[in-house]
Design an enzyme around this catalytic site. Structure first.
Site, PDB file in Angstrom:
ATOM      1  N   GLY A  31    -136.266   5.820 118.501  1.00 28.48           N
ATOM      2  CA  GLY A  31    -136.783   4.177 118.643  1.00 28.48           C
ATOM      3  C   GLY A  31    -136.111   3.695 119.791  1.00 28.48           C
ATOM      4  O   GLY A  31    -135.428   3.863 120.700  1.00 28.48           O
ATOM      5  N   HIS A  34    -138.516   3.767 125.734  1.00 24.06           N
ATOM      6  CA  HIS A  34    -138.359   3.541 127.235  1.00 24.06           C
ATOM      7  C   HIS A  34    -139.371   4.495 127.485  1.00 24.06           C
ATOM      8  O   HIS A  34    -139.806   5.884 127.282  1.00 24.06           O
ATOM      9  CB  HIS A  34    -137.002   3.000 127.794  1.00 24.06           C
ATOM     10  CG  HIS A  34    -135.884   4.681 127.721  1.00 24.06           C
ATOM     11  ND1 HIS A  34    -136.254   5.505 127.711  1.00 24.06           N
ATOM     12  CD2 HIS A  34    -134.710   5.076 126.794  1.00 24.06           C
ATOM     13  CE1 HIS A  34    -135.420   6.968 127.728  1.00 24.06           C
ATOM     14  NE2 HIS A  34    -134.534   6.175 126.714  1.00 24.06           N
ATOM     15  N   HIS A  37    -138.743   8.711 127.214  1.00 19.79           N
ATOM     16  CA  HIS A  37    -139.150   8.558 125.523  1.00 19.79           C
ATOM     17  C   HIS A  37    -140.705   9.355 125.805  1.00 19.79           C
ATOM     18  O   HIS A  37    -141.025   9.987 125.403  1.00 19.79           O
ATOM     19  CB  HIS A  37    -139.069   8.008 124.685  1.00 19.79           C
ATOM     20  CG  HIS A  37    -137.981   7.544 124.010  1.00 19.79           C
ATOM     21  ND1 HIS A  37    -137.259   6.430 124.338  1.00 19.79           N
ATOM     22  CD2 HIS A  37    -136.665   8.658 123.502  1.00 19.79           C
ATOM     23  CE1 HIS A  37    -135.899   6.841 123.661  1.00 19.79           C
ATOM     24  NE2 HIS A  37    -135.805   7.388 123.009  1.00 19.79           N
ATOM     25  N   GLN A  61    -126.091  11.846 112.553  1.00 23.24           N
ATOM     26  CA  GLN A  61    -125.345  12.115 113.143  1.00 23.24           C
ATOM     27  C   GLN A  61    -124.138  11.078 114.395  1.00 23.24           C
ATOM     28  O   GLN A  61    -124.100  10.959 114.908  1.00 23.24           O
ATOM     29  CB  GLN A  61    -126.273  12.688 114.427  1.00 23.24           C
ATOM     30  CG  GLN A  61    -127.249  11.296 114.730  1.00 23.24           C
ATOM     31  CD  GLN A  61    -128.417  11.898 115.601  1.00 23.24           C
ATOM     32  OE1 GLN A  61    -129.520  12.272 115.283  1.00 23.24           O
ATOM     33  NE2 GLN A  61    -128.449  11.514 116.818  1.00 23.24           N
ATOM     34  N   GLY A 147    -135.297  15.489 125.978  1.00 25.39           N
ATOM     35  CA  GLY A 147    -134.906  15.375 127.221  1.00 25.39           C
ATOM     36  C   GLY A 147    -133.600  15.698 128.197  1.00 25.39           C
ATOM     37  O   GLY A 147    -132.789  16.105 126.966  1.00 25.39           O
ATOM     38  N   GLU A 148    -134.138  16.417 129.131  1.00 22.85           N
ATOM     39  CA  GLU A 148    -132.064  17.333 129.763  1.00 22.85           C
ATOM     40  C   GLU A 148    -130.915  16.272 129.310  1.00 22.85           C
ATOM     41  O   GLU A 148    -130.279  16.743 129.690  1.00 22.85           O
ATOM     42  CB  GLU A 148    -132.845  17.378 130.914  1.00 22.85           C
ATOM     43  CG  GLU A 148    -133.513  18.503 130.864  1.00 22.85           C
ATOM     44  CD  GLU A 148    -134.275  18.795 132.186  1.00 22.85           C
ATOM     45  OE1 GLU A 148    -133.895  18.771 133.073  1.00 22.85           O
ATOM     46  OE2 GLU A 148    -134.545  20.460 132.403  1.00 22.85           O
TER      47      GLU A 148
END
Ligand code: AMP
Length: 280
Positions: A31, A34, A37, A61, A147-148
């Site tokens: 969440g 931005h 995402h 995590q 995402g990288e």
């Protein structure tokens, strides 16, 4: 957009979709969304008939209680953002829904969690993989988008699905940045104005390090990066490592090493930021 909070309800809905042969693309998030995402959601929409985004701040995590408590939350504005990119389904379960009992599964991450984030955040990646596996079991997507920006996470999940024969294709997506180069992150909302001003030095330093790489040794590059970040007292470097893209083992000599990536973690004030740049 359909919103589900309960596992049984989303499973029932998706069962029907799957019976109709619908391909599902999945984007797990925590969440405070931005444009980074949203780029993953756009990609999932382009590849699949149905896009499912999850928003779940996964306590497993977080190795630091304070970090978990301070993690930003903004479900109402997240819903507006998801609707703006026509996301089909949001799944936002409670902690009790995801973990009705104490969770202590340990996965073999093949040592990829020994380095960098794994070294500084013990247990972090096992927690990530536990929640990703649970989400995959609930949603059963064909493809999942990562995402990288979180390169080590991407490498660990890619290896995890291969090792455990999980039938989900992992799709890497490029890092989306602010105009001044700062990698977009949910944590950026916690930066004070002076810290926000200081933070782009992290990527600028990575970028310059890559330019210097062909004529420098790793040792020299590391020293240079450490000194660059010292130039701003609001930044505190945690690590800078150049590693092999697949094994994540530190690279000692750039000559002849084709697939390596430079990864960095630095505090800006109290906010911990990570970034990376390909050294191909
Ligand atoms: P998070 O909500 O931070 O757990 O991130 C959810 C997903 O979005 C992860 O796969 C991240 O790697 C990805 N992501 C986060 N920031 C960015 C960014 N700036 N550009 C592209 N993907 C991102």
């Amino acid at each position: 957009m359909k919103i589900f909070y309960k596992i049984s309800e989303i499973k029932e809905y998706l069962l029907l979709q799957k019976a109709l042969g619908v391909k599902i693309g999945f984007i797990p998030t925590m969440g405070t969304l931005h444009s980074g995402h949203l780029s993953l959601i756009r990609r999932a929409k382009a590849d699949n008939l149905v896009s499912v985004c999850s928003i779940f701040i996964n306590p497993l995590q977080f190795n630091n209680k304070e970090d978990l408590e301070n993690y930003p939350k903004s479900l109402d504005s997240d819903i507006i953002k998801l609707e703006s990119v026509n996301c089909d389904i949001l799944f936002s379960p409670s902690e009790k829904e995801m973990y009705p009992e104490a969770e202590n599964t340990i996965y073999d991450l093949c040592g990829l969690d020994k380095y960098m984030e794994g070294a500084f955040r013990p247990g972090h990646f096992n927690g990530v993989v536990v929640v990703v596996k649970k989400m995959f079991d609930i949603i059963e997507p064909l493809k999942a988008y990562f995402g990288e920006k979180d390169f080590q996470q991407l490498a660990i999940i890619t290896n995890f699905v291969k090792k455990y024969h999980i039938p989900v294709e992992i799709i890497p997506c490029p890092t989306i940045r602010e105009d001044d180069g700062l990698a977009m992150s949910s944590r950026n909302v916690r930066l004070l104005p002076a810290e926000r001003k200081a933070a782009p030095l992290i990527y600028k330093t990575l970028y310059k390090a890559r330019e210097m790489a062909p004529t420098s040794s790793i040792e020299k590059l590391k020293k240079w990066v450490i000194n660059e970040l010292k130039k701003d007292s609001l930044l505190k470097l945690e690590y800078f490592e150049i590693v092999d893209c697949e094994s994540l083992e530190p690279v000692n000599n750039l000559a002849g090493h084709k697939k390596c990536i430079a990864c960095i973690a630095s505090y800006a004030g109290n906010v911990r930021l990570i970034d990376n740049i390909n050294f191909l």
